[in-house]
Design a protein around this motif. Structure first.
Motif, short mmCIF file in Angstrom:
data_model
loop_
_atom_site.label_atom_id
_atom_site.label_comp_id
_atom_site.label_asym_id
_atom_site.label_seq_id
_atom_site.Cartn_x
_atom_site.Cartn_y
_atom_site.Cartn_z
N ALA A 143 0.83 -1.20 0.00
CA ALA A 143 0.00 0.00 0.00
C ALA A 143 0.87 1.25 0.00
CB ALA A 143 -0.92 -0.01 1.22
N ASP A 144 0.44 2.26 -0.79
CA ASP A 144 1.17 3.51 -0.88
C ASP A 144 0.19 4.68 -0.96
OD1 ASP A 144 0.16 3.48 -3.46
OD2 ASP A 144 2.05 2.88 -4.38
N ALA A 145 0.69 5.83 -1.35
CA ALA A 145 -0.13 7.04 -1.36
C ALA A 145 -1.25 7.00 -2.40
CB ALA A 145 0.75 8.26 -1.61
N TYR A 146 -1.23 6.03 -3.32
CA TYR A 146 -2.30 5.87 -4.30
C TYR A 146 -3.27 4.74 -3.91
CZ TYR A 146 0.34 8.88 -7.49
OH TYR A 146 0.99 9.94 -8.07
N THR A 147 -3.11 4.19 -2.72
CA THR A 147 -3.91 3.04 -2.31
C THR A 147 -4.99 3.43 -1.31
OG1 THR A 147 -1.92 1.68 -2.53
CG2 THR A 147 -3.84 0.66 -1.49
N HIS A 148 -6.23 3.07 -1.62
CA HIS A 148 -7.35 3.22 -0.69
C HIS A 148 -7.54 1.88 0.01
CE1 HIS A 148 -8.79 7.11 -2.39
NE2 HIS A 148 -8.23 6.63 -3.50
N VAL A 149 -7.52 1.88 1.33
CA VAL A 149 -7.54 0.63 2.09
C VAL A 149 -8.78 0.57 2.98
CG1 VAL A 149 -6.34 -0.77 3.82
CG2 VAL A 149 -5.02 0.52 2.11
N ARG A 150 -9.41 -0.59 2.96
CA ARG A 150 -10.51 -0.87 3.88
C ARG A 150 -10.15 -2.14 4.64
NH1 ARG A 150 -16.32 -0.98 1.30
NH2 ARG A 150 -16.18 1.27 1.68
N LEU A 151 -10.02 -2.04 5.96
CA LEU A 151 -9.65 -3.18 6.80
C LEU A 151 -10.76 -3.48 7.80
CD1 LEU A 151 -5.90 -2.69 7.85
CD2 LEU A 151 -6.81 -4.36 6.24
N GLU A 152 -11.13 -4.74 7.88
CA GLU A 152 -12.05 -5.18 8.93
C GLU A 152 -11.26 -6.01 9.94
OE1 GLU A 152 -15.60 -8.33 9.02
OE2 GLU A 152 -16.25 -6.35 8.27
N LEU A 153 -11.23 -5.52 11.17
CA LEU A 153 -10.52 -6.20 12.24
C LEU A 153 -11.42 -7.28 12.82
CD1 LEU A 153 -8.99 -3.07 14.01
CD2 LEU A 153 -8.10 -4.36 12.04
N GLU A 154 -10.90 -8.49 12.96
CA GLU A 154 -11.71 -9.59 13.45
C GLU A 154 -10.90 -10.43 14.42
OE1 GLU A 154 -12.73 -11.69 9.90
OE2 GLU A 154 -10.74 -12.55 9.65
N GLY A 155 -11.59 -11.39 15.05
CA GLY A 155 -10.93 -12.28 15.99
C GLY A 155 -11.41 -12.03 17.41
N VAL A 156 -11.09 -12.95 18.29
CA VAL A 156 -11.45 -12.83 19.70
C VAL A 156 -10.26 -12.24 20.45
CG1 VAL A 156 -12.13 -14.08 21.78
CG2 VAL A 156 -12.98 -14.81 19.54
N ILE A 157 -10.48 -11.10 21.11
CA ILE A 157 -9.40 -10.43 21.83
C ILE A 157 -9.79 -10.24 23.29
CG2 ILE A 157 -8.59 -9.26 19.76
CD1 ILE A 157 -9.93 -6.74 20.68
N ASN A 158 -8.83 -9.81 24.09
CA ASN A 158 -9.04 -9.64 25.52
C ASN A 158 -10.12 -8.61 25.79
OD1 ASN A 158 -8.39 -8.30 28.27
ND2 ASN A 158 -7.24 -10.22 28.32
N LEU A 159 -10.91 -8.87 26.83
CA LEU A 159 -12.04 -8.01 27.16
C LEU A 159 -11.61 -6.57 27.42
CD1 LEU A 159 -15.10 -7.96 27.73
CD2 LEU A 159 -14.57 -8.42 30.13
N ASP A 160 -10.41 -6.38 27.95
CA ASP A 160 -9.95 -5.03 28.32
C ASP A 160 -9.26 -4.30 27.18
OD1 ASP A 160 -10.85 -5.41 30.95
OD2 ASP A 160 -8.99 -6.45 31.50
N THR A 161 -9.07 -4.95 26.04
CA THR A 161 -8.40 -4.32 24.91
C THR A 161 -9.31 -3.29 24.26
OG1 THR A 161 -7.17 -6.34 24.47
CG2 THR A 161 -7.23 -4.70 22.72
N GLU A 162 -8.80 -2.06 24.12
CA GLU A 162 -9.57 -0.99 23.50
C GLU A 162 -9.07 -0.78 22.07
OE1 GLU A 162 -9.58 2.54 25.78
OE2 GLU A 162 -10.01 1.52 27.67
N ILE A 163 -10.01 -0.67 21.14
CA ILE A 163 -9.68 -0.40 19.74
C ILE A 163 -10.32 0.92 19.35
CG2 ILE A 163 -9.88 -1.19 17.36
CD1 ILE A 163 -9.89 -4.03 18.35
N ASP A 164 -9.49 1.92 19.15
CA ASP A 164 -9.96 3.25 18.74
C ASP A 164 -9.76 3.36 17.23
OD1 ASP A 164 -10.42 5.91 18.22
OD2 ASP A 164 -9.40 6.63 20.03
N THR A 165 -10.80 3.04 16.45
CA THR A 165 -10.66 3.01 14.99
C THR A 165 -10.30 4.38 14.42
OG1 THR A 165 -13.06 3.27 14.78
CG2 THR A 165 -12.19 1.03 14.74
#
Length: 381
Positions: free
Chosen positions: A273-295
């Motif tokens: 990926a570079d400056a001409y790339t548009h990226v869409r990521l979906e984060l998945e999986g089971v993670i720790n209850l206390d983990t915070e994800i600030d998209t």
């Protein structure tokens, strides 16, 4: 002989969601793309170019795009054959009927099958035009003109839908395509560049450059060689600079933001990926209850090195599921009740179940509950 097969540029697309300045830049890049494709046709010494419809996104062509098309067409000098599609259909007062159109441009102007003959090249190109936004019947349902001499190469340039017999967009069948004896069938309309029929004799050109996340990956065109045996040799050439990619990223076992950012960086490096790339990521999986994800913060961290980035959080923040599954207290019973919904195929249903689990476990333990990820989403809205 050698020719270039392309289509589905959709020049003058609105790009309305991007604002006035950004959309204008996108349309300018589309015109630059057209120039790149014809430079390729010249460098590959193509004898002609076939454009299988939807060169334009609309009948109302901007002055800049009209000027660019006419200039590029005239500069190529060799034959350019255009089969107008459902977006840029042929009208008597439209761009394709313009008196300024260069003499080397040949445009089909009827929904009935037509032919352009090129005796010097010993090539005949068949095709038809959309003359309205829909073409409900197959223009190929009847047997066409027979070859006038055995050495002639017979091509078809067409905007069509081979996938649906009830399509509004020139529904043709493989039988329709076969009965005419075409040596190569240059198709447009389906933007998937890998759509092939009749053993590779009928090919959708795909998009030359993506415009949104429904056009993923590298865009390109085909350069086709046909020899005296009438067999087509097809080579795909990349023509896109801008690229759209959509990927899933598993965060199994991740416990903090630093680890998340590192995994995302590794993924972007893997994608090139570079400056001409548009990226869409979906984060998945089971993670720790206390983990915070600030998209929003993640997107901000990577925004400068990409054309754009969209992060969707579809992870499951669960306590130890194995432990709760065996727990004989109210917490275990509550978890087991919600478990089918937590692993539902429906993302919205999973999100509701996860929120309910968090609230319920906090209530059982007499703790306050704050859904920080929900707050982040509210702040973004």
């Amino acid at each position: 002989m050698r020719f270039l097969h392309t289509g589905d540029f959709h020049l003058d697309s609105a790009f309305g969601a991007r604002g006035a300045v950004a959309s204008q830049l996108c349309r300018q890049r589309q015109r630059e793309l057209l120039k790149r494709v014809f430079r390729l046709a010249k460098s590959e010494e193509c004898d002609m170019v076939l454009i299988a419809g939807d060169l334009l996104d609309t009948l109302f062509v901007s002055p800049d795009t009209q000027k660019a098309c006419i200039s590029v067409f005239a500069d190529f000098e060799k034959p350019i054959i255009i089969a107008p599609g459902n977006h840029d259909y042929y009208t008597d007062g439209g761009f394709y009927a313009s008196k300024d159109m260069p003499k080397n441009v040949y445009v089909f102007n009827s929904p009935e099958l037509q032919y352009f003959d090129f005796p010097t090249l010993k090539v005949t190109v068949a095709g038809y035009a959309f003359t309205s936004p829909a073409l409900l019947r197959s223009p190929l349902c009847e047997v066409g003109r027979q070859r006038e001499q055995s050495a002639d190469i017979l091509l078809l340039c067409a905007h069509a839908d081979v996938n649906s017999p009830t399509s509004r967009y020139a529904p043709v069948t493989e039988g329709d395509l076969s009965r005419h004896g075409f040596d190569y069938i240059a198709l447009g309309h389906v933007h998937n560049p890998n759509a092939e029929y009749l053993g590779g004799r009928a090919i959708y050109c795909g998009f030359p450059e993506g415009r949104a996340f429904d056009e993923l990956g590298e865009g390109g065109v085909y350069v086709v060689d046909i020899g005296s045996d009438r067999k087509a040799s097809v080579t795909r050439h990349k023509t896109s600079r801008v690229r759209y990619v959509s990927e899933n990223l598993t965060l199994e076992g991740v416990s903090d933001a630093e680890q998340i950012n590192e995994l995302i960086k590794e993924k972007l490096d893997e994608l090139g990926a570079d400056a001409y790339t548009h990226v869409r990521l979906e984060l998945e999986g089971v993670i720790n209850l206390d983990t915070e994800i600030d998209t929003a913060q993640i997107e901000k961290s990577f925004a400068e090195c990409l054309a754009s980035i969209e992060i969707t959080d579809a992870t499951l923040c669960l306590p130890d599921g194995d432990y709760l599954d065996k727990d004989v207290t109210l917490k275990g019973e509550f978890y087991r009740t919600l478990r089918p919904l937590l692993y539902s195929d429906d993302a919205a249903e999973r999100a509701k179940a996860l929120r309910a689990l968090k609230i319920g476990l906090a209530a059982i333990e007499g703790k306050d509950f704050t859904d920080r990820r929900a707050e982040n989403e509210d702040n973004r809205d």
